[in-house]
Design a protein around this motif. Structure first.
Motif, PDB file in Angstrom:
ATOM      1  N   ALA B 385     -26.697  -0.029 -16.228  1.00 30.46           N
ATOM      2  CA  ALA B 385     -25.898   1.025 -17.108  1.00 30.46           C
ATOM      3  C   ALA B 385     -26.112   2.212 -16.341  1.00 30.46           C
ATOM      4  O   ALA B 385     -27.258   2.698 -15.922  1.00 30.46           O
ATOM      5  CB  ALA B 385     -26.210   0.754 -18.530  1.00 30.46           C
ATOM      6  N   ALA B 386     -25.275   3.211 -16.263  1.00 26.71           N
ATOM      7  CA  ALA B 386     -25.536   4.660 -15.688  1.00 26.71           C
ATOM      8  C   ALA B 386     -24.470   5.454 -16.405  1.00 26.71           C
ATOM      9  O   ALA B 386     -23.283   5.552 -16.178  1.00 26.71           O
ATOM     10  CB  ALA B 386     -25.176   4.638 -14.006  1.00 26.71           C
ATOM     11  N   PHE B 387     -25.053   6.603 -17.071  1.00 25.77           N
ATOM     12  CA  PHE B 387     -23.809   7.507 -17.981  1.00 25.77           C
ATOM     13  C   PHE B 387     -23.153   8.111 -16.844  1.00 25.77           C
ATOM     14  O   PHE B 387     -23.682   8.646 -15.734  1.00 25.77           O
ATOM     15  CB  PHE B 387     -24.712   8.296 -18.342  1.00 25.77           C
ATOM     16  CG  PHE B 387     -25.232   8.021 -19.925  1.00 25.77           C
ATOM     17  CD1 PHE B 387     -26.630   7.365 -20.351  1.00 25.77           C
ATOM     18  CD2 PHE B 387     -24.365   7.624 -21.070  1.00 25.77           C
ATOM     19  CE1 PHE B 387     -26.899   6.901 -21.427  1.00 25.77           C
ATOM     20  CE2 PHE B 387     -24.763   7.229 -22.287  1.00 25.77           C
ATOM     21  CZ  PHE B 387     -26.190   6.755 -22.331  1.00 25.77           C
ATOM     22  N   PRO B 388     -21.846   8.495 -17.401  1.00 24.53           N
ATOM     23  CA  PRO B 388     -20.993   9.058 -16.403  1.00 24.53           C
ATOM     24  C   PRO B 388     -21.744  10.658 -16.226  1.00 24.53           C
ATOM     25  O   PRO B 388     -22.085  11.160 -17.042  1.00 24.53           O
ATOM     26  CB  PRO B 388     -19.615   9.249 -17.327  1.00 24.53           C
ATOM     27  CG  PRO B 388     -20.047   8.686 -18.491  1.00 24.53           C
ATOM     28  CD  PRO B 388     -21.263   8.047 -18.526  1.00 24.53           C
ATOM     29  N   ALA B 390     -20.104  14.019 -16.046  1.00 26.11           N
ATOM     30  CA  ALA B 390     -18.852  14.704 -16.253  1.00 26.11           C
ATOM     31  C   ALA B 390     -19.406  16.114 -17.036  1.00 26.11           C
ATOM     32  O   ALA B 390     -20.339  15.972 -17.689  1.00 26.11           O
ATOM     33  CB  ALA B 390     -18.062  13.688 -17.031  1.00 26.11           C
ATOM     34  N   PRO B 391     -18.480  17.035 -16.915  1.00 24.74           N
ATOM     35  CA  PRO B 391     -18.792  18.136 -17.713  1.00 24.74           C
ATOM     36  C   PRO B 391     -18.921  17.897 -19.169  1.00 24.74           C
ATOM     37  O   PRO B 391     -18.148  17.133 -19.770  1.00 24.74           O
ATOM     38  CB  PRO B 391     -17.924  19.300 -17.507  1.00 24.74           C
ATOM     39  CG  PRO B 391     -16.656  18.409 -16.895  1.00 24.74           C
ATOM     40  CD  PRO B 391     -17.296  17.065 -16.236  1.00 24.74           C
TER      41      PRO B 391
END
Lengths: 332, 707
Positions: B385-388, B390-391
């Motif tokens: 799992a890896a968080f996106p 993104a701003p």
């Protein structure tokens, strides 16, 4: 003399007073505006100087004495009354173990609780909540999602169609049409969840109804992967159930995603429960809403809200949620 | 579909993993194993083959191929035999395929499908076999068939079933002698044509069903079930062994319309690769001797008009694309290995793979499909799992949700329990709630309801809420309601209406108080409007008709429209005694029905602080005797008008009608609170104001201030 007699009768009256009311009456009688001693004091003006001096002193002395006695007697009576009250209080009592007065209490439905919690969690991860109509067109519910007519894929959703026949109106079988509507009106990147009531033509039993609630989600960006999806979903479950949960992805098929997966969650003694379908958004779906597939990537997912509520609150039968039974609803 | 573990083992070199382990691997890399059952020395799997893999995995060799790729084992394909025609004495068979008719095409039939070949029969292949022996099949064939729930009939019929379950290509055998005129015409049926199938069912066919007709009659419901007249019997001497490829849409439509399906029909409905046809016949030929069928091939029929359209697919796969979708780095080497194990041909290029897909994999058409193949074989559990990145933009505020939440909490605070009811109503409700024909005409009707009880969509929330009250009435004597003997419930949800095929959907709020009067529900409404900052609502009972519920629900003398400016935003009142009686509800029910959308639009967060006066207020009471039908609002208006700015509030604290009063009169008692923000009002000033008010009230000859 008059004053002497007055003194005795006043003192006697003070002693005789049983309560504050009687004492007050006596006070008025002697020292009030029209009280006997007051009248005497006033009449001093009519006497000659020698008599005034003598009688004046007697009268004033008496007045001081009476004021003092009245005050003392008042205090005594007040003390006596407190003792009487306390004696009475001991005899009056309440059953402290009997239930207290029940005040009217309101209750929020467990589905609302689950939906609100889910919305809050996703909002903290940057998702906006989108909503849409329950009556949908075939295009929004199927065609835009790459589910063509006369194709076995449609069999995956048992549909309630509306009259008039063949006009393409139905009750939405998932909240995916909300995502289509949103994408048509907004440019990517975006993150949305679409909770709402959906309808499936299915026999009802403890875990199936014909109208129930779903929560779908969509994230579209330049770089969005399966790894990102895993992270978002794991975090959602962790916050929803209040503890870290293990999830796994298995291959599956949906016409609107490629790759597609089922997401299982490990529950209690290691049994894996199927929780949601998900996948990477199919390029045909992007084309349907006017996005250029080569430029954007997204993942989408859909889970049953009834199921989430049933798991969180240990509700054994989905039908309880729509029963209107207060014995059930007032437990929340 | 059912799969036999032992049968699958036939096609794998080396030992299969144990059944439980195999099931686990299938679950994680291919399909869900829905059931597993030990049957003698065999284990039978019930595997849910995904709809997009029906064309290659609804067969034992197809499933074996999957297993080989997942378990890194080698596939062992069954023996085939090259077809050799020998001279025979049979009249050659003539097979003709008709094109699809414009009529069915316009109705969404085969030729209308984009991407499909549009032909009714993409390929028709058959062997005419002369001199067959019909007898029992050898044990191993019978065992395998019975393991997966198919009955053994005779060697020819068993052959067709065996090949179908082995290869995924359905076969059908005709008795050659029963084919009148030795011609077979494959065409669309006309509406109502009759055909008896070999399971003794007589079908009246829908327009467009695929059928095979000889010179005289219909002999086959093509792709679905054989006709009775051409069935194999013990006397059969010559057969036509058909391996055809029928148009998927035609088969799907027909089986849906007839509500009748077979294994063959399910396979055809998902479309299969036309190349399978001859492969299956070669395999059948190889088994003819072993099954004791014998005979010689007198003729081969192979009509394959658009062979070019079933082209081999070539896809260029960009490795960067694969990594970005899956979220893990993957080597070209590993990707190549996986795709080759799935029978693709892979050539390496710079950071790309040139992939040639086997024709039987109809589902592999674009890069994304190959990414899925790689991802699932590698296993999704290998993806961390890896968080996106993104701003972080805060989500746009959902103000409607905030207001809805506020409304729900307000009801909760007033002691209401939230309820969810179904969206449907039906015949029982129509009679209970006296729906007229005109009422029903406004409802949205379901084409395929679950039952007549749920035949339409609800047009108001009230009916279900009233039913909730009826059902819970006995409980009012229990638990939390004990002291008050009341039930308070509310619901938010959508209601529906239609007019000439145009639909309208409304987001409504309904609330009921069992054992509650008009004034109680009005108090609730005032509270809600207040909590939303809506100050300009008023109650109109002049010819009050609800826009969004039916008049029969409401007590005519005790109901009102709730209006803001000129618009109705809801309705409230007591439920009519007619409805109470119909549902055996013993106490009055106060009800509220609000249009949430309109309500939320009006809601405002403006609360401005009004400082209390530093100077004390004075209260004077006033009691006024008025005719019964005089509205409190009228009297209050008169007093407010006369009192002016120094009247801080007028509070009705009693309304009395009955004993000790003259007939037709009621007594209204008010506290009038006088206050100034600038000074303490003197007794005299207050008296003067109060007299002003009394005078104003007495200007109305029917009103009498009681002194």
């Amino acid at each position: 003399m008059v004053i002497f007699a007055l003194k005795n009768s006043a003192l006697e009256a003070i002693e005789r007073a049983q309560n504050l009311a009687e004492l007050e009456t006596s006070y008025k009688a002697y020292l009030g505006k029209k009280g006997e001693l007051t009248l005497i004091l006033r009449s001093l003006a009519n006497l000659n100087e020698a008599e005034r001096k003598v009688q004046g002193k007697e009268a004033n002395d008496l007045r001081n004495l009476l004021e003092k006695r009245f005050a003392e007697r008042k205090k005594e009576i007040q003390r006596e009354e407190i003792v009487i009250q306390e004696k009475l209080a001991i005899r009056e009592h309440v059953d402290v173990t009997a239930p207290g007065k029940r005040l009217p209490k309101g209750h929020t439905h467990p589905l609302t609780l689950a939906q609100t919690k889910a919305e809050e969690i996703f909002q903290t991860m940057g998702f906006t909540v989108a909503q849409g109509p329950e009556i949908e067109t075939e295009w929004y519910n199927f065609d835009a999602l790459n589910i063509p007519a006369n194709h076995p894929a449609r069999d995956m959703w048992d549909t309630f169609w509306l009259k008039p026949k063949n006009a393409g109106h139905l009750l939405r079988t998932h909240t995916s049409p909300v995502q289509i509507r949103y994408m048509e009106k907004h440019n990517p990147p975006l993150r949305i969840i679409a909770p709402g009531r959906i309808f499936r033509y299915e026999a009802t039993d403890a875990s199936h109804g014909f109208n129930f609630y779903q929560l779908e989600g969509l994230m579209v960006g330049k770089e969005v992967s399966v790894a990102n999806f895993k992270a978002i979903i794991e975090e959602f479950y962790r916050q929803f159930f209040g503890k870290p949960v293990a999830i796994r992805l298995r291959p599956s098929y949906f016409p609107f995603t490629e790759p597609s997966f089922e997401v299982d969650m490990r529950w209690n003694k290691g049994a894996w429960l199927e929780m949601m379908g998900a996948g990477i958004v199919h390029p045909n779906v992007f084309r349907a809403v006017g996005y250029i597939p080569a430029e954007w990537r997204g993942f989408a997912f859909g889970m049953g809200l009834d199921r989430l509520a049933m798991m969180k609150y240990q509700i054994p039968d989905i039908r309880l949620l729509y029963s209107g039974d207060l014995r059930f609803l007032q437990q929340f | 579909m059912l799969f036999s573990y032992n049968w699958l083992q036939e096609y794998i070199k080396g030992k299969l993993p144990a059944p439980v382990k195999l099931a686990e691997l299938l679950n994680m890399h291919a399909f869900e194993v829905e059931g597993m059952q030990k049957k003698g020395r065999d284990t039978i799997f019930d595997i849910a083959v995904l709809p997009n893999r029906a064309h290659d995995c609804l067969s034992h060799t197809g499933m074996a191929r999957e297993i080989a790729a997942i378990c890194k084992l080698k596939l062992q394909l069954p023996k085939t035999k090259q077809i050799k025609v020998q001279k025979g004495r049979l009249t050659p068979l003539k097979v003709k395929i008709q094109p699809a008719s414009p009529k069915t095409t316009s109705q969404g039939g085969p030729a209308s499908q984009q991407g499909g070949s549009g032909e009714l029969v993409p390929r028709y292949s058959a062997l005419v076999i002369e001199g067959v022996s019909i007898k029992k099949s050898p044990k191993w064939v019978v065992d395998y068939l019975e393991a997966v729930g198919v009955n053994s009939i005779n060697n020819v019929v068993d052959l067709t079933n065996f090949i179908m379950l082995e290869t995924g290509q359905p076969l059908h055998a005709f008795d050659y002698e029963q084919i009148e005129g030795r011609t077979m015409n494959v065409r669309e049926a006309k509406e109502g044509e009759k055909l008896e199938t070999l399971d003794n069912q007589v079908f009246s066919l829908p327009e467009g069903a695929l059928v095979i007709e000889d010179a005289k009659r219909l002999i086959d419901l093509a792709g679905i079930k054989g006709g009775k007249v051409s069935a194999i019997s013990l006397n059969t001497q010559n057969i036509v062994l058909q391996a055809a490829n029928f148009n998927a849409v035609a088969i799907y439509r027909t089986k849906s319309q007839l509500k009748y399906t077979t294994q063959a029909a399910d396979m055809y409905a998902h479309q299969i690769d036309p190349n399978l046809a001859m492969e299956a016949l070669e395999r059948a030929y190889a088994l003819c001797a072993e099954l004791g069928i014998g005979g010689k091939i007198a003729q081969v029929v192979d009509l394959y008009p658009k062979s070019a359209s079933w082209r081999i697919k070539r896809i260029t796969l960009d490795m960067q694309f694969v990594s970005s979708i899956l979220g893990i780095p993957l080597s070209q080497k590993e990707a190549k290995r996986i795709l080759e194990s799935l029978d693709c041909q892979v050539a390496l290029a710079k950071n790309r793979l040139q992939v040639t897909c086997p024709t039987r994999r109809l589902d592999l058409t674009m890069q994304e499909d190959l990414v899925e193949e790689i991802g699932r074989i590698v296993g999704y559990e290998t993806i961390p799992a890896a968080f996106p990145i993104a701003p972080i933009a805060p989500p746009s505020k959902n103000t409607e949700l905030l207001w809805l939440s506020k409304i729900r909490n307000a009801f909760k605070g007033l002691g209401f329990t939230e309820v969810y009811n179904h969206s449907f109503i039906g015949d029982k409700d129509f009679s209970t709630f006296a729906y007229s024909a005109a009422d029903k005409a406004k409802l949205v009707e379901v084409e395929n309801p679950l039952s007549s009880e749920f035949s339409h969509l609800r047009d108001s929330l009230l009916e279900n809420l009233v039913k909730n009250v009826r059902d819970n009435q006995k409980q009012a004597r229990l638990a939390e309601s004990r002291q008050a003997e009341t039930i308070r419930i509310f619901e938010t949800g959508n209601t529906f209406r239609q007019h000439k095929g145009k639909f309208a959907e409304f987001n409504m709020l309904g609330a009921l108080i069992y054992n509650g009067s008009f004034y109680e529900i009005k108090g609730v409404c005032d509270f809600i409007l207040n909590s939303l900052g809506i100050s300009s609502a008023w109650y109109d009972e002049y010819q009050a008709t609800s826009e969004e519920s039916r008049a029969e629900m409401w007590h005519k003398g005790k109901s009102a429209e709730i209006k803001v400016d000129g618009e109705e935003i809801g309705f409230l009142g007591e439920i009519s005694s007619r409805v109470n009686t119909a549902l055996k509800i013993s106490k009055p029910v106060g009800a509220l029905h609000l249009n949430l959308e309109k309500l939320i639009l009006l809601a405002s967060e403006e609360i401005s602080y009004r400082a209390p006066s530093r100077f004390p207020a004075s209260t004077r009471d006033i009691a006024i005797l008025v005719p019964s039908q005089t509205k409190v609002a009228e009297v209050m208006n008169a007093m407010t008008g006369a009192g002016g700015a120094l009247v801080r509030d007028i509070d009705l604290f009693d309304m009395y009608e009955g004993e000790h009063l003259a007939q037709g009169k009621k007594n209204l008692a008010f506290h009038i609170i006088y206050e100034s923000a600038e000074r303490t009002l003197t007794s005299k000033e207050v008296d003067t104001l109060h007299n002003q008010i009394i005078k104003a009230v007495e200007e109305n000859p029917e009103w009498e201030v009681r002194k």
